[in-house]
Design a protein around this motif. Sequence first.
Motif, PDB file in Angstrom:
ATOM      1  N   SER A  62       0.805  -1.225   0.000  1.00 17.08           N
ATOM      2  CA  SER A  62       0.000   0.000   0.000  1.00 17.08           C
ATOM      3  C   SER A  62       0.836   1.272   0.000  1.00 17.08           C
ATOM      4  CB  SER A  62      -0.937   0.000   1.216  1.00 17.08           C
ATOM      5  OG  SER A  62      -0.210   0.035   2.435  1.00 17.08           O
ATOM      6  N   HIS A  63       2.020   1.240   0.605  1.00 20.18           N
ATOM      7  CA  HIS A  63       2.824   2.456   0.746  1.00 20.18           C
ATOM      8  C   HIS A  63       4.303   2.117   0.547  1.00 20.18           C
ATOM      9  CE1 HIS A  63      -0.961   3.388   2.752  1.00 20.18           C
ATOM     10  NE2 HIS A  63      -0.697   4.663   2.541  1.00 20.18           N
ATOM     11  N   ARG A  64       4.670   1.912  -0.729  1.00 21.99           N
ATOM     12  CA  ARG A  64       6.044   1.536  -1.109  1.00 21.99           C
ATOM     13  C   ARG A  64       6.464   0.261  -0.393  1.00 21.99           C
ATOM     14  NH1 ARG A  64       8.776   7.619  -1.463  1.00 21.99           N
ATOM     15  NH2 ARG A  64       7.352   8.369  -3.090  1.00 21.99           N
ATOM     16  N   GLU A  65       7.469   0.309   0.490  1.00 20.00           N
ATOM     17  CA  GLU A  65       7.902  -0.914   1.177  1.00 20.00           C
ATOM     18  C   GLU A  65       7.072  -1.206   2.422  1.00 20.00           C
ATOM     19  OE1 GLU A  65      10.304   1.550   0.648  1.00 20.00           O
ATOM     20  OE2 GLU A  65      11.187   0.718  -1.181  1.00 20.00           O
ATOM     21  N   ASN A  66       6.052  -0.378   2.683  1.00 18.71           N
ATOM     22  CA  ASN A  66       5.217  -0.545   3.870  1.00 18.71           C
ATOM     23  C   ASN A  66       3.803  -0.950   3.472  1.00 18.71           C
ATOM     24  OD1 ASN A  66       7.013   0.699   6.196  1.00 18.71           O
ATOM     25  ND2 ASN A  66       7.194   2.083   4.448  1.00 18.71           N
ATOM     26  N   HIS A  67       3.123  -1.622   4.396  1.00 28.26           N
ATOM     27  CA  HIS A  67       1.756  -2.052   4.120  1.00 28.26           C
ATOM     28  C   HIS A  67       0.900  -1.814   5.357  1.00 28.26           C
ATOM     29  CE1 HIS A  67      -1.162  -3.953   1.593  1.00 28.26           C
ATOM     30  NE2 HIS A  67      -1.401  -4.931   2.464  1.00 28.26           N
ATOM     31  N   PHE A  68      -0.205  -1.092   5.180  1.00 25.79           N
ATOM     32  CA  PHE A  68      -1.102  -0.725   6.265  1.00 25.79           C
ATOM     33  C   PHE A  68      -2.502  -1.240   5.964  1.00 25.79           C
ATOM     34  CE2 PHE A  68       2.236   2.419   6.319  1.00 25.79           C
ATOM     35  CZ  PHE A  68       2.406   2.805   7.643  1.00 25.79           C
ATOM     36  N   LEU A  69      -3.096  -1.957   6.896  1.00 23.45           N
ATOM     37  CA  LEU A  69      -4.470  -2.419   6.779  1.00 23.45           C
ATOM     38  C   LEU A  69      -5.269  -1.951   7.991  1.00 23.45           C
ATOM     39  CD1 LEU A  69      -3.956  -6.143   5.672  1.00 23.45           C
ATOM     40  CD2 LEU A  69      -4.547  -4.207   4.206  1.00 23.45           C
ATOM     41  N   ILE A  70      -6.541  -1.647   7.756  1.00 18.67           N
ATOM     42  CA  ILE A  70      -7.458  -1.254   8.826  1.00 18.67           C
ATOM     43  C   ILE A  70      -8.686  -2.158   8.761  1.00 18.67           C
ATOM     44  CG2 ILE A  70      -9.024   0.557   9.648  1.00 18.67           C
ATOM     45  CD1 ILE A  70      -6.990   2.618   8.791  1.00 18.67           C
ATOM     46  N   ALA A  71      -9.128  -2.648   9.917  1.00 18.13           N
ATOM     47  CA  ALA A  71     -10.371  -3.412  10.028  1.00 18.13           C
ATOM     48  C   ALA A  71     -11.455  -2.478  10.556  1.00 18.13           C
ATOM     49  CB  ALA A  71     -10.189  -4.601  10.965  1.00 18.13           C
ATOM     50  N   GLU A  72     -12.615  -2.481   9.886  1.00 18.08           N
ATOM     51  CA  GLU A  72     -13.731  -1.630  10.281  1.00 18.08           C
ATOM     52  C   GLU A  72     -14.965  -2.478  10.563  1.00 18.08           C
ATOM     53  OE1 GLU A  72     -12.773   2.362   7.640  1.00 18.08           O
ATOM     54  OE2 GLU A  72     -14.039   0.786   6.780  1.00 18.08           O
ATOM     55  N   ASP A  73     -15.817  -1.982  11.483  1.00 20.02           N
ATOM     56  CA  ASP A  73     -17.075  -2.675  11.728  1.00 20.02           C
ATOM     57  C   ASP A  73     -18.096  -2.264  10.678  1.00 20.02           C
ATOM     58  OD1 ASP A  73     -18.082  -0.182  12.447  1.00 20.02           O
ATOM     59  OD2 ASP A  73     -18.179  -0.620  14.596  1.00 20.02           O
ATOM     60  N   ARG A  74     -19.317  -2.745  10.818  1.00 24.24           N
ATOM     61  CA  ARG A  74     -20.340  -2.503   9.790  1.00 24.24           C
ATOM     62  C   ARG A  74     -20.688  -1.028   9.631  1.00 24.24           C
ATOM     63  NH1 ARG A  74     -25.469  -5.737  11.744  1.00 24.24           N
ATOM     64  NH2 ARG A  74     -23.847  -7.284  12.123  1.00 24.24           N
ATOM     65  N   ASP A  75     -20.363  -0.227  10.663  1.00 14.80           N
ATOM     66  CA  ASP A  75     -20.630   1.214  10.599  1.00 14.80           C
ATOM     67  C   ASP A  75     -19.425   2.011  10.107  1.00 14.80           C
ATOM     68  OD1 ASP A  75     -23.279   0.946  11.624  1.00 14.80           O
ATOM     69  OD2 ASP A  75     -22.424   0.724  13.641  1.00 14.80           O
ATOM     70  N   GLY A  76     -18.357   1.311   9.735  1.00 18.56           N
ATOM     71  CA  GLY A  76     -17.164   1.997   9.263  1.00 18.56           C
ATOM     72  C   GLY A  76     -16.253   2.469  10.378  1.00 18.56           C
ATOM     73  N   PHE A  77     -16.490   2.012  11.608  1.00 16.34           N
ATOM     74  CA  PHE A  77     -15.649   2.410  12.736  1.00 16.34           C
ATOM     75  C   PHE A  77     -14.410   1.527  12.774  1.00 16.34           C
ATOM     76  CE2 PHE A  77     -14.503   2.088  17.304  1.00 16.34           C
ATOM     77  CZ  PHE A  77     -14.204   3.421  17.527  1.00 16.34           C
ATOM     78  N   PRO A  78     -13.216   2.118  12.845  1.00 15.89           N
ATOM     79  CA  PRO A  78     -11.974   1.329  12.836  1.00 15.89           C
ATOM     80  C   PRO A  78     -11.778   0.571  14.146  1.00 15.89           C
ATOM     81  CG  PRO A  78     -11.476   3.657  13.141  1.00 15.89           C
ATOM     82  CD  PRO A  78     -12.947   3.568  12.856  1.00 15.89           C
ATOM     83  N   VAL A  79     -11.607  -0.747  14.041  1.00 11.17           N
ATOM     84  CA  VAL A  79     -11.480  -1.573  15.244  1.00 11.17           C
ATOM     85  C   VAL A  79     -10.124  -2.273  15.340  1.00 11.17           C
ATOM     86  CG1 VAL A  79     -13.964  -1.932  15.398  1.00 11.17           C
ATOM     87  CG2 VAL A  79     -12.560  -3.566  14.112  1.00 11.17           C
ATOM     88  N   GLY A  80      -9.337  -2.244  14.278  1.00 14.15           N
ATOM     89  CA  GLY A  80      -8.035  -2.900  14.325  1.00 14.15           C
ATOM     90  C   GLY A  80      -7.143  -2.449  13.190  1.00 14.15           C
ATOM     91  N   THR A  81      -5.864  -2.719  13.337  1.00  9.96           N
ATOM     92  CA  THR A  81      -4.913  -2.347  12.286  1.00  9.96           C
ATOM     93  C   THR A  81      -3.717  -3.293  12.315  1.00  9.96           C
ATOM     94  OG1 THR A  81      -3.701  -0.485  11.286  1.00  9.96           O
ATOM     95  CG2 THR A  81      -3.472  -0.757  13.654  1.00  9.96           C
ATOM     96  N   ILE A  82      -3.049  -3.391  11.168  1.00  5.19           N
ATOM     97  CA  ILE A  82      -1.741  -4.037  11.098  1.00  5.19           C
ATOM     98  C   ILE A  82      -0.831  -3.124  10.297  1.00  5.19           C
ATOM     99  CG2 ILE A  82      -2.284  -5.400   9.031  1.00  5.19           C
ATOM    100  CD1 ILE A  82      -0.538  -7.655  10.250  1.00  5.19           C
TER     101      ILE A  82
END
Length: 213
Positions: A62-82
């Motif tokens: 997602s970002h050159r040599e870095n990778h960011f993911l976000i987990a969202e609930d059904r309302d689009g609220f962020p609940v986790g990341t890696i």
Amino acid sequence: MHVQTSLRAATDIRIRTATPADGDTVIELASLVDLQVPSEAVPSALAPMRFALTATDDGPLSHRENHFLIAEDRDGFPVGTIVCGPPNWITKPGRAPGLVRRRLVHRLSTVHALAVRPEHRRRGIARALLQQAEATFREAEYAALTLRHERELTGFYQRLGYTSSNRLSLALPTGELLTLVDRGWKHAFKVLSPSASISTVQGLPTITGALSD
């Protein structure tokens, strides 16, 4: 901008790649991880994540040599990341020859943060974030993914196919054995490429073949 979505966790959870606008969200979630540093040092420890989010790329990450993911609930609220990227030790003098370091950046990545809000844990979200990141790095032809973790999480990572050890051990093509110890942490690593494997070298589980073509 690289875009990726998935429903790998519970059915009401969506996983997507982060954007530069998600800087505050990523930092907030990553702050849930016990970095084993004084509280006043946490902002500076996480600052490289915010900077890395400003990079854009059309490559597999997602970002050159870095990778960011976000987990969202059904309302689009962020609940986790890696948050994944080049290991911090790669840039330290004496760790590996310059040419080897430059190749390792594109063959070896590390999980800098894997975090889920407490009220959303035990629902498979961390597992889904990690497995989706693994799939992306495998597609990008990375040899292995590494991380460090609290000792009580050894079983969790072993169930996901990681080798957990007190040391990170990596066999270099020069014949040298690179080892890393972090007091208070354990290291875990998983090979993602058929060219790499985990072998016992000098009594240590060791990533071998990481730079094999």
